[in-house]
Write a protein that holds these residues in place. Sequence first.
Motif, mmCIF file in Angstrom:
data_model
loop_
_atom_site.group_PDB
_atom_site.id
_atom_site.type_symbol
_atom_site.label_atom_id
_atom_site.label_comp_id
_atom_site.label_asym_id
_atom_site.label_seq_id
_atom_site.Cartn_x
_atom_site.Cartn_y
_atom_site.Cartn_z
ATOM 1 N N GLU A 1 59.061 34.618 46.652
ATOM 2 C CA GLU A 1 58.667 33.875 45.690
ATOM 3 C C GLU A 1 59.724 33.072 44.955
ATOM 4 O O GLU A 1 59.525 32.059 44.020
ATOM 5 C CB GLU A 1 57.730 34.699 44.451
ATOM 6 N N HIS B 1 57.530 36.231 31.521
ATOM 7 C CA HIS B 1 58.066 35.747 32.835
ATOM 8 C C HIS B 1 56.786 35.962 33.984
ATOM 9 O O HIS B 1 56.063 36.646 33.631
ATOM 10 C CB HIS B 1 59.408 36.270 33.060
ATOM 11 N N ARG B 2 57.158 35.273 35.190
ATOM 12 C CA ARG B 2 55.988 35.469 36.110
ATOM 13 C C ARG B 2 56.096 36.737 36.587
ATOM 14 O O ARG B 2 57.152 37.355 36.957
ATOM 15 C CB ARG B 2 56.079 34.460 37.291
ATOM 16 N N ALA C 1 53.623 40.365 31.843
ATOM 17 C CA ALA C 1 53.540 39.071 31.895
ATOM 18 C C ALA C 1 53.615 38.716 30.298
ATOM 19 O O ALA C 1 54.140 37.502 30.044
ATOM 20 C CB ALA C 1 52.055 38.659 32.253
ATOM 21 N N LEU D 1 61.845 36.861 37.653
ATOM 22 C CA LEU D 1 60.461 37.127 38.025
ATOM 23 C C LEU D 1 60.506 38.807 37.810
ATOM 24 O O LEU D 1 61.486 39.147 38.013
ATOM 25 C CB LEU D 1 60.279 36.982 39.562
#
Length: 194
Positions: free
Chosen positions: A84, A61-62, A57, A46
């Motif tokens: 998350e 990856h988030r 982004a 993340l």
Amino acid sequence: MITGVVLAGGLGRRMGGVDKGLQLLRGKPMVAWVIERFQPQVDEVLINANQNVERYAALGHRVIPDEIAGYAGPLAGLHRGLTEAAHDLVATVPCDSPFLPLDVVARLRAALERNHTEIAVAKTGEQPHPVFCLCRKEVLPGLTAFLGAGGRKIDAWYAKLKVVEVAFDDNPDAFQNINTGEELRAHEQGVPPH
């Protein structure tokens, strides 16, 4: 299984207010060098970023911005990462340390498990590097309360936890971070990160 969080949520004040993770080092954003070395060590990546979200982004990856307003520092990024994360262990590294050790997560995990602690923090000499840490997701409620009470200093937060500091004296240069334009230019002409 481990979630890895790249901390890229700062304002880059010492670099003139630019987004440090996106500054180019040998033709690639610094954060790309970090991810290249970090991703093989974790099961999920993340990126904690509060600006230029689309550019981060694009790295595949988030991207998770802070939930706490006002650029509250690395603890706000860790907080969002813990919230998350898909896994019970969460590792963090900063976006401006392109030379990070290829075994940092394994060594932190070994110490965390061997000592039955809540958090493992990298250290060189007498200097801890708390943005290079591995912690258990169970620290989230305490971190939420600490931030809610106005706490922002990472060392003050983890001082209340069961912590183990892990020596990396065999590789101290791996923890160099690039804070200024001058440091970035010096590394442009130095030894490649690999």
